[in-house]
Design a protein around this motif. Structure first.
Motif, short mmCIF file in Angstrom:
data_model
loop_
_atom_site.label_atom_id
_atom_site.label_comp_id
_atom_site.label_asym_id
_atom_site.label_seq_id
_atom_site.Cartn_x
_atom_site.Cartn_y
_atom_site.Cartn_z
N ILE A 1 -3.59 10.46 -0.36
CA ILE A 1 -3.12 9.12 -0.75
C ILE A 1 -2.65 8.33 0.45
O ILE A 1 -3.07 7.18 0.67
N PHE A 2 -1.79 8.93 1.25
CA PHE A 2 -1.25 8.17 2.38
C PHE A 2 -2.28 8.01 3.50
O PHE A 2 -2.23 7.03 4.25
N SER B 1 2.00 6.50 -6.64
CA SER B 1 0.88 7.37 -7.04
C SER B 1 1.20 8.83 -6.75
O SER B 1 0.86 9.72 -7.54
N ASN B 2 1.86 9.07 -5.63
CA ASN B 2 2.22 10.44 -5.28
C ASN B 2 3.21 11.02 -6.28
O ASN B 2 3.09 12.19 -6.69
N ARG B 3 4.20 10.21 -6.71
CA ARG B 3 5.16 10.69 -7.71
C ARG B 3 4.46 10.98 -9.04
O ARG B 3 4.75 12.01 -9.68
N GLN B 4 3.55 10.10 -9.44
CA GLN B 4 2.86 10.31 -10.71
C GLN B 4 1.98 11.56 -10.66
O GLN B 4 1.97 12.36 -11.60
N SER B 5 1.23 11.71 -9.57
CA SER B 5 0.36 12.88 -9.46
C SER B 5 1.19 14.17 -9.35
O SER B 5 0.81 15.20 -9.92
N ALA B 6 2.33 14.11 -8.64
CA ALA B 6 3.18 15.30 -8.53
C ALA B 6 3.74 15.70 -9.89
O ALA B 6 3.78 16.89 -10.23
N SER B 7 4.14 14.71 -10.69
CA SER B 7 4.64 15.02 -12.03
C SER B 7 3.55 15.65 -12.88
O SER B 7 3.80 16.60 -13.64
N TYR B 8 2.33 15.12 -12.76
CA TYR B 8 1.22 15.67 -13.55
C TYR B 8 0.90 17.09 -13.12
O TYR B 8 0.69 17.98 -13.96
N LEU C 1 0.34 23.39 -3.19
CA LEU C 1 -0.79 23.05 -2.34
C LEU C 1 -1.49 21.80 -2.84
O LEU C 1 -1.86 20.92 -2.06
N ALA C 2 -1.67 21.71 -4.17
CA ALA C 2 -2.33 20.53 -4.75
C ALA C 2 -1.51 19.27 -4.49
O ALA C 2 -2.06 18.22 -4.15
N MET C 3 -0.19 19.37 -4.62
CA MET C 3 0.66 18.20 -4.37
C MET C 3 0.59 17.77 -2.91
O MET C 3 0.54 16.57 -2.61
N LYS C 4 0.59 18.75 -1.99
CA LYS C 4 0.49 18.40 -0.57
C LYS C 4 -0.84 17.74 -0.27
O LYS C 4 -0.92 16.75 0.48
N LEU D 1 0.82 -1.21 0.00
CA LEU D 1 0.00 0.00 0.00
C LEU D 1 0.86 1.26 0.00
O LEU D 1 0.59 2.21 -0.76
N PHE D 2 1.90 1.29 0.84
CA PHE D 2 2.69 2.51 0.92
C PHE D 2 3.64 2.64 -0.28
O PHE D 2 3.97 3.75 -0.68
N TRP D 3 4.05 1.50 -0.87
CA TRP D 3 4.79 1.61 -2.14
C TRP D 3 3.87 2.17 -3.22
O TRP D 3 4.28 3.06 -3.98
N LEU D 4 2.65 1.65 -3.29
CA LEU D 4 1.69 2.15 -4.27
C LEU D 4 1.36 3.61 -4.00
O LEU D 4 1.21 4.41 -4.94
N GLY D 5 1.27 3.98 -2.71
CA GLY D 5 1.02 5.38 -2.38
C GLY D 5 2.16 6.28 -2.83
O GLY D 5 1.93 7.36 -3.38
#
Length: 434
Positions: free
Chosen positions: A224-225, A194-201, A215-218, A187-191
């Protein structure tokens, strides 16, 4: 290892030996072995024929970055699974036919499990590239697949579920601990992924303000977590009311002993919401700290000075003290250079000479205002002037813009024959003998 476990292992080996002997002496079992071999040969032939057609369909052009192209590249990774999965599908069909015709299909069922094991090995050995996933596959997925092939997975699961670990008044089964460790890791690897992918987007959305992107990334990271934590609690069978009680206790702890951490966290949210200070701004605080903000965390902002040092400034300082932001209203900033001329100079000519010389420098702007030379005062030995000028950016230390401007002033005054005086002192010697 206790006696019961040893007895279970001995019983399994006896049962396995009896089963193998029965298969080797049974014509029905041999016919099922033949069907398994035919299924594998058929899967090989089908795999060789369809792969040359599937690979081009799933291979987009290198320059394409659309969602469909990324999906096709992702599906292309799983091509090594086609052979064992085809064999599994054909064996499944053979098992149904054998059970309908003869009422028996244990050998084919065993072969079907073997093909799943081969698929698991192909997944770990040829598809997974992430070090964590490969480690998890090597030491969790493959052993589980091997136990499933041997028919021991249910027995091992039940044994681990019955084995209890006691920590004071808390009792956990070994199965629950293993399941929680595996689920939590995934779960935390997937989190994190997902966080890296969303941050890049989010970073790629240039229409958003930098503060809005931060703010959106935070917010996405917290969501996610937070979801991963709640899912882990549910998987481990922990009542969420206990989490609520823990949250209440944590709130009391924050109120009593973690006030500064809480203040800095709230300050970070305020900074991101207001957007008046964000990554990339050059700021100066009341305490003398100044530099470019290179990172904003939940606790502090990190400033990078011109000499490469990093200064960690708590977020609370940006809320409770005066902050000079040189970058918030635009990238143009005004500086000044001081100089002096002799009292013998016609000072009415100095502003035009200096403004023309400074204005010729390629980094000096003409808007919002061109160079402006001003008379500042009359000193003991010279007339004091200053020239104000605008540049597009922050002065990188004292010598990036200031030094060329001073050179231009010096050269212009020399060409015009204007002297830049230095202090003179008159020393009077008295003869005491007189």
């Amino acid at each position: 290892m206790n006696k019961d476990t040893m007895q279970h292992i001995r019983d399994w080996f006896v049962t396995a030996a009896d089963t193998a002997t029965g298969w080797l002496t049974s014509p029905a079992a041999w016919s099922q072995f033949i069907l398994l071999g035919l299924a594998w040969i058929a899967a090989l032939q089908i795999d060789r024929r369809i792969k040359p057609h599937i690979a081009p369909l799933l291979t987009p052009s290198e320059a394409s970055t659309t969602i469909l192209s990324r999906s096709r590249r992702f599906a292309l990774i799983f091509l090594p699974l086609t052979l064992p999965l085809l064999a599994y599908a054909l064996t499944y069909i053979g098992e149904q036919a054998t059970r309908a015709a003869f009422g028996s299909g244990e050998v084919i069922a065993f072969g079907k499990r073997v093909f799943l094991f081969l698929a698991a090995r192909a997944l770990v050995g040829q598809i997974l590239t992430d070090p964590f996933l490969r480690l998890l596959g090597r030491y969790v997925l493959i052993p589980m697949a091997a136990l499933y092939v041997l028919g021991l997975l249910d027995d091992v699961t039940n044994h681990l579920g019955e084995t209890v670990v006691e920590l004071g008044n808390i009792r956990f089964s070994v199965l629950a601990l293993i399941r929680g460790a595996i689920a939590g890791s995934l779960l935390f690897w997937l989190g994190a992924w997902s966080n890296r992918q969303s941050a890049s987007y989010i970073k790629a959305q240039e229409t958003l303000r930098p503060a809005t992107r931060e703010l959106a990334m935070k917010a996405v990271e917290i969501a996610i977590f937070g979801a991963a934590f709640l899912m882990l609690m549910s998987i481990m069978g922990i009542d969420l009311t206990a989490v609520a009680l823990l949250g209440g206790a944590l709130g009391v702890g924050i109120g009593l002993g973690l006030q500064q951490i809480a203040a800095n966290f709230v300050s970070s949210i305020i900074l991101l919401l207001e957007g008046q200070t964000t990554v990339g701004d050059y700021v100066e605080l009341d305490g003398g700290e100044k530099g470019t903000i290179v990172k904003m965390t939940a606790r502090a902002c990190i400033l990078e000075t011109f000499d490469g040092k990093w200064i960690v400034v708590p977020n609370e300082h940006f809320i409770t003290s005066r902050v000079v932001n040189y970058s918030d209203q635009g990238s143009a900033n005004r500086y000044e250079a001081l100089f002096s001329v002799s009292y013998d100079t016609d000072i009415n000519k100095v502003p035009a000479i200096i403004e023309e010389a400074v204005g010729r420098l390629d980094f000096v702007l003409q808007a919002p205002d061109g160079p402006d030379c001003e008379l500042r005062g009359f000193g003991e030995s010279a007339v004091d002037f200053a020239v104000e000028y605008w540049v597009n950016g922050i002065d990188d230390g004292k010598n990036r813009y200031g030094s060329p401007v001073l050179f231009a002033i010096w050269n212009a005054l020399k060409e015009a024959g204007i002297e830049m005086p230095y202090p003179h002192r008159v020393v009077e010697l008295k003869d005491k003998r007189g």
